[in-house]
Motif scaffolding. Structure first.
Motif, short mmCIF file in Angstrom:
data_model
loop_
_atom_site.label_atom_id
_atom_site.label_comp_id
_atom_site.label_asym_id
_atom_site.label_seq_id
_atom_site.Cartn_x
_atom_site.Cartn_y
_atom_site.Cartn_z
N ILE A 52 0.83 -1.21 0.00
CA ILE A 52 0.00 0.00 0.00
C ILE A 52 0.87 1.26 0.00
O ILE A 52 0.43 2.34 -0.42
N LYS A 56 0.91 5.58 -1.69
CA LYS A 56 0.91 6.68 -0.74
C LYS A 56 2.23 7.43 -0.79
O LYS A 56 3.24 6.91 -1.26
N GLU A 68 -0.19 10.36 3.15
CA GLU A 68 -1.16 10.85 2.16
C GLU A 68 -1.30 9.87 0.99
O GLU A 68 -0.31 9.36 0.48
N TRP A 69 -2.54 9.63 0.58
CA TRP A 69 -2.84 8.76 -0.57
C TRP A 69 -2.59 9.53 -1.86
O TRP A 69 -3.15 10.60 -2.07
N SER A 283 8.25 4.94 -1.09
CA SER A 283 7.07 4.75 -1.94
C SER A 283 7.46 4.49 -3.39
O SER A 283 6.90 3.62 -4.05
#
Length: 316
Positions: A52, A56, A68-69, A283
């Motif tokens: 995930i 993000k 934060e997405w 990320s």
């Protein structure tokens, strides 16, 4: 339990046992299976939650849930980065070379070993070619570096004896990929022969005897009997190897490469390490790793369907 189909004819029907009854009945087998299952769960499935992060803007202080997405922003930036295009190309080229070499040489070596009739020589040869597999890449790279040293390495010493100029194999873009592929084959070829020799041992001796009666020489027996007999094993191993087409071998490359050969030796795994660990761009590195895994799954499923379609079996 019996099921009547026609008068006077009874067809036995097996009663279905529940999964819990199976577990109780085969409890010792399930106990043997339990450590492996726990290992997969803890180190393979539980960490999947971490993907995930690829969607993000991960901040180590905010945590996964507090970050934060951003959706597919990291993937878009990944494919627009010029460095990643070169990294992807290097990964595909090196992995393809390794796949072909690791597919061909173990088969050839297994066929040759199968024809050896002197058992003592055969056992010694097998032990010698198996040994490199049990040496860690850290130690093996140290040996490779010593052999390929441009100043006092064995290979350059031989080149000098024949009047050649010394070559920096590990610092030359023209030779680095050849070093990667050849050392990977040398380290793993012996281990690969174990599976093929086990498959060859299951071939019926009567087939060879019939071929000898028909006048077939050794090459004909290998081509028409041995290879077709081990074809299902070859196909399964190729399907499994395709899953690692974007995994060119992190340990080997990371220990051997340098900025001099980034253009030809930098692969997705080393790129992810530099971006994720050294640059703390978690990320972005996770997005690159997730892309690698998705491509591997697609290749495995596609190869399996192709193999099943042509009647050669598959993984499922």
């Amino acid at each position: 339990m019996q099921q009547k189909t026609e008068p006077g004819i009874a067809v036995p029907v097996l009663a279905k046992r529940s999964i819990w009854k199976d577990i109780v009945h085969d409890k010792y087998l399930y106990l043997l299976f339990l450590p492996g299952a726990l290992l997969l769960l803890v180190f393979k499935y539980f960490p999947l939650y971490g993907i995930i992060i690829a969607f993000k803007d991960f901040n180590i202080f905010s945590g996964v849930s507090g970050s934060e997405w951003v959706g597919f922003d990291h993937f878009i930036r990944l494919f627009q980065t010029p460095d990643f295009k070169q990294v992807l190309w290097n990964t595909l080229v090196i992995s393809f070379y390794k796949l072909v070499a690791s597919f061909v040489f173990p088969i050839i070596l297994s066929l040759l070993l199968n024809e050896v009739r002197h058992m003592a020589f055969k056992r010694i040869t097998q032990s010698v070619i198996y040994l490199p597999h049990f040496i860690s890449w850290v130690v093996f790279v140290g040996i490779i570096t010593a052999f390929l040293n441009p100043v006092d390495g064995l290979f350059n010493y031989v080149l000098k004896l024949f009047g050649g100029a010394p070559i920096d194999f590990l610092g030359s873009a023209d030779h680095f990929r050849a070093v990667l592929v050849s050392t990977d084959v040398y380290k793993g070829v012996g281990w690969g022969t174990i599976i093929y020799l086990a498959a060859i041992s299951g071939v019926s001796p009567e087939l060879y005897e019939a071929a000898i009666m028909d006048g077939a020489n050794r090459f004909r027996r290998m081509w028409h009997i041995t290879l077709p007999a081990i074809r299902p094993v070859i196909i399964i191993l190729v399907i499994l190897s395709l899953g690692g087409i974007l995994n060119a071998g992190f340990q080997q490359i990371y220990l051997l490469y340098s900025p001099l050969v980034y253009d030809v030796g930098d692969v997705i795994d080393t790129y992810v390490y530099r971006e994720g660990i050294q640059s703390a761009n978690y990320s972005f590195a996770t997005a690159a790793g997730l892309f690698q895994s998705v491509v591997a799954v697609i290749l495995i499923v596609t190869a399996n369907k192709i193999a099943s379609k042509f009647g050669d079996g598959g993984l499922w």
